[in-house]
Structures are given as C-alpha cells and as structure tokens.
Write an enzyme that holds these catalytic residues in place. Structure first.
Site, short mmCIF file in Angstrom:
data_model
loop_
_atom_site.label_atom_id
_atom_site.label_comp_id
_atom_site.label_asym_id
_atom_site.label_seq_id
_atom_site.Cartn_x
_atom_site.Cartn_y
_atom_site.Cartn_z
N CYS A 65 -4.23 -0.52 -2.60
CA CYS A 65 -4.65 0.85 -2.94
C CYS A 65 -4.14 1.19 -4.33
O CYS A 65 -3.19 0.58 -4.82
CB CYS A 65 -4.14 1.86 -1.91
SG CYS A 65 -2.37 2.17 -1.96
N CYS B 21 0.86 -1.18 0.00
CA CYS B 21 0.00 0.00 0.00
C CYS B 21 0.90 1.23 0.00
O CYS B 21 2.11 1.12 -0.12
CB CYS B 21 -0.99 -0.01 1.16
SG CYS B 21 -0.30 0.26 2.78
N CYS C 105 4.06 0.54 -7.91
CA CYS C 105 4.75 -0.71 -7.59
C CYS C 105 5.82 -1.02 -8.63
O CYS C 105 5.57 -0.91 -9.83
CB CYS C 105 3.73 -1.85 -7.53
SG CYS C 105 4.47 -3.47 -7.21
#
Length: 145
Positions: free
Chosen positions: A80, A8, A87
């Site tokens: 999220c 997250c 990422c």
C-alpha cells in the site's frame, strides 16, 4: 532462501494474505514475514477467505515493523502507498518492489459485497506471488524475522 518482508499500514489484511501465499506457494525460495506501520490485528475476513483457498493464517500475528526486521530483509514488498511512504529506509541492496493493492477492509456494503472484495484482492495477491521473481539470490537467511 530470500528473506522477504511484506509491509502494509496495519498488518491486518493485504500483508497477511501475501505472507500466507508466499509461505504456502513459494516457501521453497522465500522466507516470508509481514508487518505494518501500525498493528491493527488480524482481520477475520482475511482469515476466512484464505481458509477458503486452503491456507490457514490464523496463527499469524499483527506486528509493527522494527529496524531489526528491515535489517533482516533481502526484499521489502510494500502493498500500500502508506507503507511505501512510511517504511524505514532499508540497507543498500535491498530490493523494494511496490504492489499497489486496494485495502479490502475499506469495502462498504453487505456481507456479500465485502466477501467479493476480499476474494478479488486475495486472487490479485495470489497471481502476484505466483509470478514474483528476483534477479539474483541474496544472502543466507536468519532463522526468523
């Protein structure tokens, strides 16, 4: 065992709750750890609502995701949109489910409203963890992430 990385934004609430539930409820199948795009510190209300559920996450640490964590993971769950967009790209074959969970730390209001919001997110995450399945087993895990 499946190496599972939960990501997250700040590794403070949603990912920590998710890691706690995977360890407590699905530790026979998943080796779970969590990280964030940033490290905001473990949220005290997240700890409190998990304690209510009988799970102690007070020993968890807020960490920034590393390339080594991404390489370790068989599955990367983002909880999220920010984490999903930011990422690092995992290796081919790594499953990347996305769980769009609202940030309980963004809830405004009195203590009762904030607790209710955190509890709602906690129960949403619990249901997702209990129902989570992957199609195939993956490589043997390393000892830790």
């Amino acid at each position: 065992m499946i190496n599972l990385l939960i990501l997250c934004t700040g590794n403070a609430c949603r990912s920590q709750i998710t890691e706690g539930y995977f360890r407590a409820l699905r530790g026979d199948k998943f080796l779970a750890c969590s990280a964030g795009i940033e490290a905001h510190g473990l949220n005290p209300t997240a700890m409190a609502v998990m304690r209510e559920a009988g799970i102690d996450i007070s020993d968890h640490r807020s960490e920034v995701v590393t390339d080594a964590m991404i390489q370790w993971a068989d599955t990367v769950i983002t909880v999220c949109g920010n984490a999903r967009e930011a990422c690092p790209v995992p290796p081919a074959g790594v499953a990347e489910p996305h769980w769009p969970i609202p940030d309980p730390a963004a809830i405004k209001g009195d203590n009762a409203a904030v607790l209710a919001g955190f509890r709602s997110v906690r129960e949403d995450i619990r249901a997702r963890v209990e129902q989570f399945e992957l199609g195939a087993e993956t490589r043997a895990p390393d000892a830790s992430c």
